[in-house]
Each structure stands twice: as C-alpha cells, then as structure tokens.
Design a protein around this motif. Structure first.
Motif, PDB file in Angstrom:
ATOM      1  N   ARG A   1       0.836  -1.203   0.000  1.00  0.00           N
ATOM      2  CA  ARG A   1       0.000   0.000   0.000  1.00  0.00           C
ATOM      3  C   ARG A   1       0.875   1.260   0.000  1.00  0.00           C
ATOM      4  NH1 ARG A   1      -4.163  -0.670   4.832  1.00  0.00           N
ATOM      5  NH2 ARG A   1      -2.348  -1.546   5.881  1.00  0.00           N
ATOM      6  N   SER A   2       1.951   1.185   0.778  1.00  0.00           N
ATOM      7  CA  SER A   2       2.838   2.357   0.880  1.00  0.00           C
ATOM      8  C   SER A   2       3.535   2.660  -0.440  1.00  0.00           C
ATOM      9  CB  SER A   2       3.880   2.116   1.978  1.00  0.00           C
ATOM     10  OG  SER A   2       3.245   1.888   3.226  1.00  0.00           O
ATOM     11  N   LEU A   3       3.905   1.593  -1.147  1.00  0.00           N
ATOM     12  CA  LEU A   3       4.578   1.803  -2.429  1.00  0.00           C
ATOM     13  C   LEU A   3       3.633   2.397  -3.478  1.00  0.00           C
ATOM     14  CD1 LEU A   3       6.854  -1.362  -2.680  1.00  0.00           C
ATOM     15  CD2 LEU A   3       7.521   0.985  -2.132  1.00  0.00           C
ATOM     16  N   LEU A   4       2.351   2.109  -3.365  1.00  0.00           N
ATOM     17  CA  LEU A   4       1.395   2.765  -4.272  1.00  0.00           C
ATOM     18  C   LEU A   4       1.398   4.271  -4.022  1.00  0.00           C
ATOM     19  CD1 LEU A   4      -0.964   2.819  -6.317  1.00  0.00           C
ATOM     20  CD2 LEU A   4      -2.502   2.525  -4.357  1.00  0.00           C
TER      21      LEU A   4
ATOM     22  N   ALA B   1       5.842  10.079  -6.627  1.00  0.00           N
ATOM     23  CA  ALA B   1       7.080  10.131  -7.407  1.00  0.00           C
ATOM     24  C   ALA B   1       6.815  10.099  -8.904  1.00  0.00           C
ATOM     25  CB  ALA B   1       7.965   8.956  -7.019  1.00  0.00           C
ATOM     26  N   ASN B   2       5.541  10.094  -9.305  1.00  0.00           N
ATOM     27  CA  ASN B   2       5.153  10.088 -10.714  1.00  0.00           C
ATOM     28  C   ASN B   2       5.597   8.819 -11.429  1.00  0.00           C
ATOM     29  OD1 ASN B   2       3.698  11.343 -12.751  1.00  0.00           O
ATOM     30  ND2 ASN B   2       5.523  12.320 -13.644  1.00  0.00           N
ATOM     31  N   TYR B   3       5.591   7.707 -10.690  1.00  0.00           N
ATOM     32  CA  TYR B   3       5.859   6.400 -11.304  1.00  0.00           C
ATOM     33  C   TYR B   3       4.592   5.930 -12.027  1.00  0.00           C
ATOM     34  CZ  TYR B   3      10.221   5.669  -8.627  1.00  0.00           C
ATOM     35  OH  TYR B   3      11.473   5.746  -8.112  1.00  0.00           O
ATOM     36  N   PRO B   4       4.717   5.001 -12.953  1.00  0.00           N
ATOM     37  CA  PRO B   4       3.516   4.481 -13.632  1.00  0.00           C
ATOM     38  C   PRO B   4       2.585   3.773 -12.641  1.00  0.00           C
ATOM     39  CG  PRO B   4       5.510   3.890 -14.841  1.00  0.00           C
ATOM     40  CD  PRO B   4       5.965   4.425 -13.525  1.00  0.00           C
TER      41      PRO B   4
ATOM     42  N   VAL C   1      10.802  10.849  -1.414  1.00  0.00           N
ATOM     43  CA  VAL C   1      10.332  11.296  -2.722  1.00  0.00           C
ATOM     44  C   VAL C   1      10.837  12.714  -2.970  1.00  0.00           C
ATOM     45  CG1 VAL C   1       8.155  12.225  -1.810  1.00  0.00           C
ATOM     46  CG2 VAL C   1       8.293  11.521  -4.201  1.00  0.00           C
ATOM     47  N   THR C   2      11.119  13.011  -4.238  1.00  0.00           N
ATOM     48  CA  THR C   2      11.592  14.341  -4.605  1.00  0.00           C
ATOM     49  C   THR C   2      10.513  15.062  -5.399  1.00  0.00           C
ATOM     50  OG1 THR C   2      13.893  13.563  -4.728  1.00  0.00           O
ATOM     51  CG2 THR C   2      13.362  15.643  -5.833  1.00  0.00           C
ATOM     52  N   ILE C   3      10.107  16.235  -4.904  1.00  0.00           N
ATOM     53  CA  ILE C   3       9.102  17.062  -5.572  1.00  0.00           C
ATOM     54  C   ILE C   3       9.677  18.459  -5.733  1.00  0.00           C
ATOM     55  CG2 ILE C   3       6.763  18.018  -5.437  1.00  0.00           C
ATOM     56  CD1 ILE C   3       6.003  15.672  -3.663  1.00  0.00           C
TER      57      ILE C   3
ATOM     58  N   LYS D   1      -3.763  12.348 -10.755  1.00  0.00           N
ATOM     59  CA  LYS D   1      -4.822  11.851 -11.643  1.00  0.00           C
ATOM     60  C   LYS D   1      -4.490  10.440 -12.108  1.00  0.00           C
ATOM     61  CE  LYS D   1      -6.261  16.337 -13.548  1.00  0.00           C
ATOM     62  NZ  LYS D   1      -6.439  17.127 -14.794  1.00  0.00           N
ATOM     63  N   PHE D   2      -5.351   9.479 -11.699  1.00  0.00           N
ATOM     64  CA  PHE D   2      -5.265   8.142 -12.289  1.00  0.00           C
ATOM     65  C   PHE D   2      -5.703   8.228 -13.750  1.00  0.00           C
ATOM     66  CE2 PHE D   2      -5.933   7.075  -7.807  1.00  0.00           C
ATOM     67  CZ  PHE D   2      -5.016   6.054  -7.616  1.00  0.00           C
ATOM     68  N   THR D   3      -5.207   7.342 -14.566  1.00  0.00           N
ATOM     69  CA  THR D   3      -5.771   7.177 -15.906  1.00  0.00           C
ATOM     70  C   THR D   3      -7.060   6.381 -15.736  1.00  0.00           C
ATOM     71  OG1 THR D   3      -3.582   7.160 -16.928  1.00  0.00           O
ATOM     72  CG2 THR D   3      -5.410   6.250 -18.215  1.00  0.00           C
TER      73      THR D   3
END
Length: 463
Positions: A43-46, A52-55, A102-104, A131-133
C-alpha cells in the motif's frame, strides 16, 4: 459500447465516493476489499508511486445513468488502488517505515512511518491532485462487462473462486454476494482473513449450491474442487431459478437460528455438508415465517454438538487428503445425514406418516351410510323430530353425553412421548427425551434506508 477517458483528480474521486456517493466500489463481479489489508508495504509503495510520478495502472469503471442528468460510476478494475489511497488520506494507516523518500520540485521529502496528516503540505497537495488514468464504459451489457473484467484480471493472481464470479453472471453474482453478506457467512462461519481474501467463503457457498443442485436438479459433478466450481458457476449463468434461490435463503435463515454465535466446527470443509443436513432437517412442509420445521433449530443445534462429540472419528476419515473428491464428499454427506436421521428417528416418523396417509386413502366408504342416503325419508320421524324442538333443554344435573362404550370409570388414554434411539447404521443418539422438534415462533425486524439525491457528474473528456 462507448469508451471515454475521465479527467478526475484523487480529490474529485474521494468527494464522489464520500460525499456524493456517485462512485461505487461494490459492483457484483468485484472482489471483496481485503486484498491489500495485510500488506502495508504494498500500500505504501502505491502512495510513493503516485507522489514520485511512477507508472500506476489505469482504473476502469462502468458509467450508468441514475436520472436524466446524473450518472453513477461503478469500478470494474482499480478498486484496491482507490480504497488504499482513500484509506491513507483518512488516516487509517501510516506508510511503512521502508517507504522510500520522494523528490518534488527538487526538494526531498521523507515518507516512512508517516500518516497523511504528518506529510509535508507539498506532499499532501501532490497526492490530492494526482490523476489516475481512468476509462469509462457506457452502453455495455452484462455479458460485455463480465468479459472485460475477466480479460483485465486474467493475468493477475485472482483465485479461481474469484474468477468464477463473472462466469456465473451479474444477477447470480448479486445473489451470491447477498448470501455472503448475511450473518451466517460473514459472522458465524469460521473463515480466517486470508481465506476471505482468497474468497474461500465464496467457494464454500458455491460448493453448497452445487451439492443442493445435485440433490434437487440432478446436476452431475466430479469433485468439489475449484476447477469444478468454475464449471458449475458457468452452468448456472441465466439458469438459477427463484425456487433455487429461495431454498438457499431459507437454509441460511434456518442456520442463523441454529447458531446464534460462532462455532469452531463451522469450517470450510464442513459448511456445505451442514447446509445439506439443515435442508433435510427443515423438511418439506416447513414455514420459516411461523418457525415451523421438521426439526426445530434448537434441537438441530443439540444434534450438531452431539455429532462432533460422538461421531467425528468416523466423519474425519473422509476429511483428510483428497477430501474434494466426489467419493469422500458423498461419504461425509452420508455419515452426517445418517446420524441426523437416527438421532431424531426421522425414518420411523416418515414411515408412520406415509402409512397413515395410505390407510386413509384405502379405507372403503361405509356402505350402511351410503344405503341410508339412498333410502326414502321417514316422514314420521321428521314429525317427531320437529315436535321435540319445543321440549326444554336438559338442566346442569342431567347426564352429559359420552362416547359410546366409555364410562366414567374408564381412565383417559396415556399420552406418552418416545424418543429412544435404536442401533442403526452409523452414529446414533443416546438422547431419550425429545419432545416436539418444532421451535417457538420468532419474529424479525427489517429496516429501510432513505435514498439520497444523486450528484452532478464531474467533467470528462471524450475520446
């Protein structure tokens, strides 16, 4: 079918889910919301991927009109991603301590061990505007929805019972979910969190349905394995009658009366067999409204405890390796039902009722009565009878009418109750004092919920 891309932020989605109730997570073919509960790192990695703008995999939903201008959206795939995100925002769990930073905007933020409210404001805002696709489907019938769900999940580790849900059709899926949400399966039966996450409760219910259909509909099965359950699920699509549904509802209702609380023997391997025994105990002329059964719920509970105390050694011989085989399943059914019949002497009771019915049908009519009906009426007798109408009625001191052949000295007939159990095949009861097996009348209450006004539809882009 029309496919559109929906342009919604996490904040939009959460508002639709919490406030407007236009986002639904309970489509009948969906899995139960237990898949990620025991995996905090997952859950945390989601959450980290979103920041982090990962897919992140897309979300798929079904768009349905609820009024002329308003729509609701039922999630077909992506339920775990959405509920995980909403739960984190609501403070229901902290991120795992192993969650990477995470870097923002060139600034590094630590995430490990933090709740949503502990995050820096920049991280909170980044998550809410993520935003999810999201793809929405319109004008899709049940068959198309089932096919979409099956294809979306065919490459993911769905359990076979979970794959069976879309195979049985949307209407049957709704029915099965209603049974699983009742008290018997949700509170009384012994399923671990892992078993529920794998939908073992659904598999157990489908096994019971298949065994009942074998009994009443002649359905042929080779085992009660997961593969066989999938085949059975496909066979009942658009082919499960109201009579079959009502029978199952009544069995569940009966068992909820039998078991007011959890019982350690209501395990996955025993539940389908107990459901068949309950069907036998209810009898043909049962009335759940008046609480009238062949064997009352209280007495069934007494027998159930007796069976697992006294007969379990024979029964468990067929619960070990290979218990899903047809031969072992039928043997468990035989041992349990033999014990039930012997304990309550149901064979003797049924035979006595059948003999009485046959005797009444075969009794010839009284020929003297028929002769009297055909003979001419004695007019003088009628005259005497008419004249007797004017006589005074007998006083309290007059002799009361009695049945022919009985005198005041004759004792009343004995009314004895016998429940002695003979030495029959299988386990039998040591009980010698069973009175009526019909339980007392019980009443239930049901509530209604007021409908809420549907919200406005969020903005969407159409492709």
């Amino acid at each position: 079918m029309i496919k559109t891309t929906l342009n919604w932020t996490v904040k939009n989605l959460k508002n639709m889910y919490d406030g407007k109730h236009t986002l639904q997570m309970d489509h009948p073919i969906q899995r139960q919301n237990l898949q990620w509960l025991d995996d905090r790192l997952k859950r945390s990695l989601l959450i980290h991927s979103m920041l982090a703008n990962y897919p992140v995999p897309p979300v798929y939903c079904l768009k349905e009109a609820i009024s002329e201008k308003d729509y609701s959206y039922s999630i077909l795939d992506g339920k775990q991603r959405l509920t995980t995100t909403f739960d984190f925002i609501d403070g229901r769990y902290p991120l795992d301590t192993e969650t990477p930073s995470v870097t923002i905007d060139d600034t590094v933020y630590e995430l490990g061990g933090k709740y949503f409210t502990d995050l820096d404001v920049e991280c909170q805002q980044e998550l809410l505007r993520f935003k999810f696709t999201i793809y929405g489907f319109e004008d899709a019938d049940d068959d198309l929805i089932e096919e979409i769900f099956f294809r979306l999940n065919n490459s993911t580790p769905l359990s076979k019972p979970q794959k069976a849900m879309p195979l049985c059709g949307v209407e049957n899926a709704k029915f099965i979910k209603s049974i699983l949400s009742d008290k018997f399966f949700s509170e009384i039966c012994q399923f671990s969190a892992l078993q529920r996450r794998k939908s073992d409760d659904m598999c157990t219910l489908l096994q019971a349905m298949m065994l009942l259909d074998n009994k009443y509909e002649g359905y042929e099965f080779s085992s009660i394995s997961a593969d066989e359950i999938m085949r059975y699920a496909a066979s009942i699509k658009n082919n499960y009658s109201e009579e079959q549904k009502n029978r199952l509802y009544d069995i569940i209702d009966y068992l909820e009366k039998v078991f007011p609380e959890k019982d350690k023997m209501l395990k996955k391997i025993n539940i389908p067999i107990v459901m068949l025994a309950a069907d036998n105990a209810m009898g043909d002329g049962y009335d759940p409204v008046k609480n009238v059964y062949r064997v009352g719920p209280m007495y069934f509970r007494q027998w159930f405890s007796y069976f697992f105390d006294e007969c379990y050694e024979d029964y468990k011989l067929y619960c070990s390796s290979g218990s899903i085989k047809k031969e072992k399943t039928l043997k468990r059914i035989e041992i349990m039902e033999t014990s039930l019949v012997s304990y309550f002497e149901l064979e003797e009771t049924d035979k006595a009722e059948q003999d009485t019915a046959l005797s009444e049908e075969d009794t010839p009519a009284d020929e003297s009565v028929l002769a009297d009906e055909d003979s001419p009426v004695d007019e003088s007798a009628l005259t005497k009878e008419d004249s007797s109408l004017g006589e005074a009625a007998p006083t309290d001191d007059s002799t009361p009418l009695t049945d022919a052949g009985l005198t005041e000295s004759d004792p009343p007939a004995d009314e004895t109750e016998s429940a002695a159990i003979g030495d029959n095949v299988g386990c039998v009861s040591a009980s010698e004092d069973t009175a009526s097996y019909t339980a007392s009348e019980q009443t239930g209450a049901s509530g209604t919920e007021a409908a809420e006004e549907p919200p406005d539809e969020p903005t969407q882009d159409t492709k």
